[in-house]
Design a protein around this motif. Structure first.
Motif, PDB file in Angstrom:
ATOM      1  N   PRO A  45      -7.531 -14.245  -7.727  1.00  0.00           N
ATOM      2  CA  PRO A  45      -8.303 -12.993  -7.840  1.00  0.00           C
ATOM      3  C   PRO A  45      -7.676 -11.811  -7.106  1.00  0.00           C
ATOM      4  N   ASP A  46      -6.854 -12.090  -6.089  1.00  0.00           N
ATOM      5  CA  ASP A  46      -6.218 -10.992  -5.363  1.00  0.00           C
ATOM      6  C   ASP A  46      -5.147 -10.294  -6.195  1.00  0.00           C
ATOM      7  N   LEU A  47      -4.717 -10.917  -7.311  1.00  0.00           N
ATOM      8  CA  LEU A  47      -3.723 -10.281  -8.185  1.00  0.00           C
ATOM      9  C   LEU A  47      -4.365  -9.379  -9.237  1.00  0.00           C
ATOM     10  N   LEU A  48      -5.673  -9.524  -9.441  1.00  0.00           N
ATOM     11  CA  LEU A  48      -6.337  -8.804 -10.531  1.00  0.00           C
ATOM     12  C   LEU A  48      -6.314  -7.287 -10.360  1.00  0.00           C
ATOM     13  N   PRO A  49      -6.563  -6.724  -9.157  1.00  0.00           N
ATOM     14  CA  PRO A  49      -6.499  -5.260  -9.044  1.00  0.00           C
ATOM     15  C   PRO A  49      -5.145  -4.682  -9.454  1.00  0.00           C
ATOM     16  N   GLY A  50      -4.069  -5.352  -9.057  1.00  0.00           N
ATOM     17  CA  GLY A  50      -2.731  -4.881  -9.442  1.00  0.00           C
ATOM     18  C   GLY A  50      -2.510  -4.962 -10.939  1.00  0.00           C
ATOM     19  N   ALA A  51      -3.011  -6.040 -11.556  1.00  0.00           N
ATOM     20  CA  ALA A  51      -2.872  -6.188 -13.005  1.00  0.00           C
ATOM     21  C   ALA A  51      -3.627  -5.080 -13.732  1.00  0.00           C
ATOM     22  N   LEU A  52      -4.851  -4.794 -13.299  1.00  0.00           N
ATOM     23  CA  LEU A  52      -5.651  -3.742 -13.934  1.00  0.00           C
ATOM     24  C   LEU A  52      -5.007  -2.374 -13.737  1.00  0.00           C
TER      25      LEU A  52
END
Length: 304
Positions: A45-52
């Motif tokens: 889940p910590d990668l999701l902000p960067g992906a968005l």
């Protein structure tokens, strides 16, 4: 008679963003994209902000530059930015520098992709696939090393227990997840469901690609930890999906799986992270080979 109402711009943008997540697996289904997003939420889940952030940036740059709306709508100007956001979030901790790097690289990915796609359509260039991500990823990782930036804490890889059917299935699911830097079998299962939602044949080839990568790695005696973590499955998965979309014969995707796996160790020898370049090269080689073969057959056919 008043014009028919059109879809709200925010809804169109959300759909395009979800299609961008799906395009990582060469799909254009927003439902598949939603499950890719959920897989990231499950696995890292910590990668999701960067992906968005990466996906939104690359899409907004494409809209601002006036690139074809149809291409934007099906996510073609989203997936490279999403992958860059994932890669940078994986390698670097969240500091003020990280969003700057994500925004800059995601914007550049759209600027690189647009002329490539024009040349592909006008002059028959090879498809770009994830090449903007790979090129910018290599540059960014070199920059991180050169500037000696602090790195995020590495994730642990699964140990290599005695192989059994359960371990095999978990490794195959991890191979799907490693396309987006996830080593969670549950995330891989979520991705498989998303691919099944988009196209059943694609889901089958994704499984065959990841299974083939795992089997060939074990047969070749490559490190068992890497095989169990799915590190030899993700390029084979992408090659199988891409080639199965174009060729009905199962021999071509099977050849792509083999080529992707054989090409991967060469990048380690060069000191470069493979990322998705083995998949790209495998597809390019097969595309160039089939075109040359078709041309040779055409030239050798006697004319009446």
């Amino acid at each position: 008679m008043p014009p028919l109402p059109t879809s709200h711009p925010a809804r169109q943008s959300l759909r395009a963003l979800l299609c961008g997540f799906a395009q990582i697996f060469l799909q254009q289904s927003p439902g598949c994209g939603l499950l890719v997003l959920i897989a990231i939420l499950i696995g890292a889940p910590d990668l999701l902000p960067g992906a968005l952030l990466g996906g939104l940036t690359s899409m907004l740059i494409a809209q601002h530059r006036g690139y074809p709306p149809a291409d934007i709508a099906i996510g073609l100007y989203g997936y490279n930015g999403i992958l860059l956001g994932l890669l940078l979030s994986l390698k670097l901790p969240w500091t003020p520098l990280l969003p700057v790097l994500i925004i800059t690289s995601a914007a550049l990915s759209s600027l690189l992709l647009a002329p490539w796609m024009r040349s592909m359509r006008k002059h028959g260039w090879l498809p770009a696939f994830t090449f903007p991500f790979v090129l910018l990823g290599w540059l960014l990782l070199a920059l991180v090393t050169q500037l000696q930036l602090p790195l995020a804490a590495p994730t642990s890889s699964p140990s290599a227990p005695e192989l059994n059917f359960l371990q095999l299935m978990l490794a195959v699911l991890r191979g799907l997840g490693q396309v987006i830097f996830l080593d969670s079998p549950l995330a891989g299962l979520c991705l498989l469901i998303g691919l099944r939602l988009a196209d059943g044949r694609t889901a089958l080839w994704a499984l065959l690609g990841s299974s083939g990568g795992f089997a060939l790695a074990i047969f070749s005696g490559w490190p068992g930890e890497g095989a169990l973590a799915g590190l030899y499955g993700y390029n084979a998965t992408l090659a199988a999906i891409a080639l199965a979309q174009v060729h009905r014969s199962p021999l071509i995707p099977a050849l792509g799986i083999l080529l992707a796996l054989l090409l991967q160790p060469g990048f380690n020898a060069l000191g470069l992270p493979a990322l998705t370049m083995p998949f790209i090269l495998a597809c390019w080689l097969i595309r160039a080979g089939t075109q040359s073969w078709q041309k040779a057959v055409k030239d050798s056919t006697p004319r009446v």
